[in-house]
Design a protein around this motif. Structure first.
Motif, PDB file in Angstrom:
ATOM      1  N   THR A 158       8.717  17.265  27.085  1.00 52.86           N
ATOM      2  CA  THR A 158       7.475  17.959  26.746  1.00 52.86           C
ATOM      3  C   THR A 158       7.286  19.185  27.622  1.00 52.86           C
ATOM      4  OG1 THR A 158       6.475  15.828  26.128  1.00 52.86           O
ATOM      5  CG2 THR A 158       4.985  17.694  26.449  1.00 52.86           C
ATOM      6  N   ALA A 159       7.598  19.041  28.926  1.00 55.16           N
ATOM      7  CA  ALA A 159       7.513  20.187  29.839  1.00 55.16           C
ATOM      8  C   ALA A 159       8.472  21.292  29.401  1.00 55.16           C
ATOM      9  CB  ALA A 159       7.832  19.741  31.259  1.00 55.16           C
ATOM     10  N   PHE A 160       9.638  20.914  28.885  1.00 50.97           N
ATOM     11  CA  PHE A 160      10.607  21.901  28.404  1.00 50.97           C
ATOM     12  C   PHE A 160      10.064  22.669  27.206  1.00 50.97           C
ATOM     13  CE2 PHE A 160      13.853  22.595  25.095  1.00 50.97           C
ATOM     14  CZ  PHE A 160      14.550  23.642  25.682  1.00 50.97           C
ATOM     15  N   PHE A 161       9.533  21.962  26.230  1.00 47.87           N
ATOM     16  CA  PHE A 161       9.051  22.618  25.020  1.00 47.87           C
ATOM     17  C   PHE A 161       7.824  23.496  25.284  1.00 47.87           C
ATOM     18  CE2 PHE A 161      11.372  19.037  22.912  1.00 47.87           C
ATOM     19  CZ  PHE A 161      12.280  19.831  22.237  1.00 47.87           C
ATOM     20  N   LYS A 162       7.082  23.194  26.337  1.00 50.44           N
ATOM     21  CA  LYS A 162       5.893  23.979  26.677  1.00 50.44           C
ATOM     22  C   LYS A 162       6.120  24.849  27.918  1.00 50.44           C
ATOM     23  CE  LYS A 162       2.531  20.755  24.662  1.00 50.44           C
ATOM     24  NZ  LYS A 162       2.003  21.739  23.691  1.00 50.44           N
ATOM     25  N   ARG A 163       7.381  25.143  28.222  1.00 49.08           N
ATOM     26  CA  ARG A 163       7.755  25.757  29.486  1.00 49.08           C
ATOM     27  C   ARG A 163       7.129  27.126  29.722  1.00 49.08           C
ATOM     28  NH1 ARG A 163      11.586  25.650  25.855  1.00 49.08           N
ATOM     29  NH2 ARG A 163      12.777  27.497  25.244  1.00 49.08           N
ATOM     30  N   GLU A 164       6.785  27.855  28.680  1.00 50.05           N
ATOM     31  CA  GLU A 164       6.227  29.192  28.848  1.00 50.05           C
ATOM     32  C   GLU A 164       4.703  29.177  28.983  1.00 50.05           C
ATOM     33  OE1 GLU A 164       7.870  31.848  29.372  1.00 50.05           O
ATOM     34  OE2 GLU A 164       9.869  31.035  29.018  1.00 50.05           O
ATOM     35  N   THR A 165       4.102  28.007  29.010  1.00 47.83           N
ATOM     36  CA  THR A 165       2.651  27.892  29.072  1.00 47.83           C
ATOM     37  C   THR A 165       2.211  27.294  30.406  1.00 47.83           C
ATOM     38  OG1 THR A 165       2.562  25.643  28.164  1.00 47.83           O
ATOM     39  CG2 THR A 165       2.648  27.462  26.579  1.00 47.83           C
ATOM     40  N   ASP A 166       0.920  27.414  30.702  1.00 51.63           N
ATOM     41  CA  ASP A 166       0.377  26.797  31.909  1.00 51.63           C
ATOM     42  C   ASP A 166       0.485  25.278  31.846  1.00 51.63           C
ATOM     43  OD1 ASP A 166      -0.263  29.248  32.984  1.00 51.63           O
ATOM     44  OD2 ASP A 166      -2.317  29.245  32.221  1.00 51.63           O
ATOM     45  N   THR A 167       0.360  24.721  30.634  1.00 56.99           N
ATOM     46  CA  THR A 167       0.522  23.273  30.459  1.00 56.99           C
ATOM     47  C   THR A 167       1.936  22.845  30.840  1.00 56.99           C
ATOM     48  OG1 THR A 167      -1.111  23.186  28.682  1.00 56.99           O
ATOM     49  CG2 THR A 167       0.453  21.366  28.796  1.00 56.99           C
ATOM     50  N   GLY A 168       2.911  23.639  30.444  1.00 58.26           N
ATOM     51  CA  GLY A 168       4.298  23.344  30.791  1.00 58.26           C
ATOM     52  C   GLY A 168       4.525  23.350  32.290  1.00 58.26           C
ATOM     53  N   ILE A 169       3.894  24.291  32.983  1.00 53.98           N
ATOM     54  CA  ILE A 169       4.013  24.349  34.443  1.00 53.98           C
ATOM     55  C   ILE A 169       3.415  23.096  35.068  1.00 53.98           C
ATOM     56  CG2 ILE A 169       3.297  25.575  36.521  1.00 53.98           C
ATOM     57  CD1 ILE A 169       5.396  27.074  35.006  1.00 53.98           C
ATOM     58  N   ARG A 170       2.251  22.675  34.574  1.00 49.44           N
ATOM     59  CA  ARG A 170       1.601  21.469  35.113  1.00 49.44           C
ATOM     60  C   ARG A 170       2.443  20.222  34.853  1.00 49.44           C
ATOM     61  NH1 ARG A 170      -3.142  24.127  33.221  1.00 49.44           N
ATOM     62  NH2 ARG A 170      -3.053  22.942  31.265  1.00 49.44           N
ATOM     63  N   LEU A 171       3.034  20.139  33.658  1.00 46.01           N
ATOM     64  CA  LEU A 171       3.876  18.981  33.335  1.00 46.01           C
ATOM     65  C   LEU A 171       5.135  18.971  34.206  1.00 46.01           C
ATOM     66  CD1 LEU A 171       3.590  18.916  29.433  1.00 46.01           C
ATOM     67  CD2 LEU A 171       2.575  17.300  31.054  1.00 46.01           C
ATOM     68  N   THR A 172       5.681  20.142  34.466  1.00 44.35           N
ATOM     69  CA  THR A 172       6.846  20.235  35.351  1.00 44.35           C
ATOM     70  C   THR A 172       6.501  19.754  36.749  1.00 44.35           C
ATOM     71  OG1 THR A 172       7.737  22.105  34.094  1.00 44.35           O
ATOM     72  CG2 THR A 172       8.562  21.802  36.335  1.00 44.35           C
ATOM     73  N   MET A 173       5.318  20.116  37.218  1.00 41.33           N
ATOM     74  CA  MET A 173       4.877  19.669  38.543  1.00 41.33           C
ATOM     75  C   MET A 173       4.681  18.153  38.564  1.00 41.33           C
ATOM     76  SD  MET A 173       2.243  22.794  39.432  1.00 41.33           S
ATOM     77  CE  MET A 173       1.801  22.160  41.056  1.00 41.33           C
ATOM     78  N   LEU A 174       4.213  17.570  37.434  1.00 38.04           N
ATOM     79  CA  LEU A 174       4.075  16.119  37.340  1.00 38.04           C
ATOM     80  C   LEU A 174       5.447  15.448  37.361  1.00 38.04           C
ATOM     81  CD1 LEU A 174       2.261  13.656  36.970  1.00 38.04           C
ATOM     82  CD2 LEU A 174       2.317  14.063  34.492  1.00 38.04           C
ATOM     83  N   ASP A 175       6.409  16.057  36.684  1.00 35.39           N
ATOM     84  CA  ASP A 175       7.788  15.563  36.715  1.00 35.39           C
ATOM     85  C   ASP A 175       8.316  15.544  38.144  1.00 35.39           C
ATOM     86  OD1 ASP A 175      10.437  14.914  36.095  1.00 35.39           O
ATOM     87  OD2 ASP A 175      10.959  16.961  35.536  1.00 35.39           O
ATOM     88  N   GLU A 176       7.977  16.574  38.898  1.00 38.36           N
ATOM     89  CA  GLU A 176       8.402  16.637  40.299  1.00 38.36           C
ATOM     90  C   GLU A 176       7.773  15.511  41.112  1.00 38.36           C
ATOM     91  OE1 GLU A 176       7.139  20.545  41.213  1.00 38.36           O
ATOM     92  OE2 GLU A 176       8.739  21.522  40.074  1.00 38.36           O
ATOM     93  N   LYS A 177       6.528  15.170  40.831  1.00 39.33           N
ATOM     94  CA  LYS A 177       5.850  14.103  41.564  1.00 39.33           C
ATOM     95  C   LYS A 177       6.501  12.747  41.300  1.00 39.33           C
ATOM     96  CE  LYS A 177       1.409  16.479  41.800  1.00 39.33           C
ATOM     97  NZ  LYS A 177       0.012  16.549  41.324  1.00 39.33           N
ATOM     98  N   VAL A 178       7.025  12.554  40.091  1.00 34.58           N
ATOM     99  CA  VAL A 178       7.758  11.320  39.790  1.00 34.58           C
ATOM    100  C   VAL A 178       8.938  11.188  40.749  1.00 34.58           C
ATOM    101  CG1 VAL A 178       9.210  10.150  38.081  1.00 34.58           C
ATOM    102  CG2 VAL A 178       7.087  11.257  37.362  1.00 34.58           C
ATOM    103  N   ARG A 179       9.616  12.283  40.994  1.00 32.45           N
ATOM    104  CA  ARG A 179      10.769  12.272  41.881  1.00 32.45           C
ATOM    105  C   ARG A 179      10.370  12.014  43.333  1.00 32.45           C
ATOM    106  NH1 ARG A 179      15.012  15.329  38.900  1.00 32.45           N
ATOM    107  NH2 ARG A 179      14.075  15.814  36.905  1.00 32.45           N
ATOM    108  N   PHE A 180       9.177  12.487  43.720  1.00 31.63           N
ATOM    109  CA  PHE A 180       8.693  12.231  45.078  1.00 31.63           C
ATOM    110  C   PHE A 180       8.557  10.731  45.340  1.00 31.63           C
ATOM    111  CE2 PHE A 180       6.718  16.634  45.146  1.00 31.63           C
ATOM    112  CZ  PHE A 180       7.584  17.103  46.118  1.00 31.63           C
ATOM    113  N   VAL A 181       8.232   9.974  44.302  1.00 34.74           N
ATOM    114  CA  VAL A 181       8.111   8.516  44.431  1.00 34.74           C
ATOM    115  C   VAL A 181       9.483   7.861  44.330  1.00 34.74           C
ATOM    116  CG1 VAL A 181       7.154   6.422  43.386  1.00 34.74           C
ATOM    117  CG2 VAL A 181       5.763   8.508  43.516  1.00 34.74           C
TER     118      VAL A 181
END
Length: 226
Positions: free
Chosen positions: A102-125
């Motif tokens: 979903t972050a990939f398909f919305k990558r050019e939007t602010d929503t995509g940036i937020r989803l990418t940051m959420l993906d990063e938080k998964v990795r932090f755990v």
């Protein structure tokens, strides 16, 4: 013909490894054109788009390798948790994959940036969880079996957690590039261009380390030396 679940899992695991390693090589080569100031902005954006399309296959492979490895580990007896736990693990992994897509398909939007940051938080755990489990198992405390001939599995999990660390850094880089390209779309910006070039230099060295660890993960999975 009898269905061999382990053989199918192994096949998908190999495919994911191929997409992972091959995808990273493709992005590595495209990155030179992305930061090339002499190219027209439209061409640089086209290379950036190609890099994202290649990267999503590598990202998907990275994510799927974890549930595949844990599932195969159950068959090998190196990972003792099966049944409902294994099913739940697949649900969580596929949810993570869905987030990434979903972050990939919305990558050019602010929503995509937020989803990418959420993906990063998964990795932090996930990164410290996998590293602790692997180290604990190598010390004989579980949860993975690490008797003679089984230590390769915990070592592989530990190396995999290391690749997630490097992958996380590279996610930061690509997210930063997306934001910088927004600035470059407004007009020439020498400061942003310099930041892009510096980021590429650091990322290239990181990529070499990444490939070595990925190949080591594949080695321990295929050879099972310990």
């Amino acid at each position: 013909m009898e269905f061999n679940e382990l053989a199918v899992l192994r096949w998908v695991h190999i495919v994911c490894m191929v997409y992972w390693l091959g995808g990273e090589w493709g992005i590595f080569n495209l990155s030179r054109h992305i930061v090339n100031r002499t190219l027209p902005m439209e061409e640089r954006r086209r290379h950036m788009e190609t890099a994202y399309r290649i990267d999503i296959l590598a990202r998907s492979g990275i994510i799927l390798l974890l549930p595949l490895g844990l599932h195969m580990g159950f068959f090998w007896g190196t990972q003792p948790l099966g049944g409902a736990w294994l099913a739940g693990m697949w649900v969580l992994a596929l949810a993570w994959l869905g987030l990434c897509l979903t972050a990939f398909f919305k990558r050019e939007t602010d929503t995509g940036i937020r989803l990418t940051m959420l993906d990063e938080k998964v990795r932090f755990v996930l990164i410290p969880l996998l590293a602790v489990c692997a180290l604990s198992s190598l010390l004989g405390h579980g949860p993975f079996s690490a008797e003679t001939g089984q230590k390769w599995y915990s070592i592989k999990i530990l190396l995999y957690s290391g690749t997630l660390v490097i992958g996380l850094y590279l996610r930061f880089v690509m997210r930063e590039w997306t934001l910088m390209f927004r600035e470059l779309a407004k007009g020439p910006n020498p400061k942003v261009e310099a930041t892009l070039e510096r980021s590429l230099r650091i990322s290239r060295f990181t990529a070499y380390c990444y490939w070595v660890i990925i190949l080591s993960v594949a080695f321990f999975g295929a050879v099972k030396p310990f």
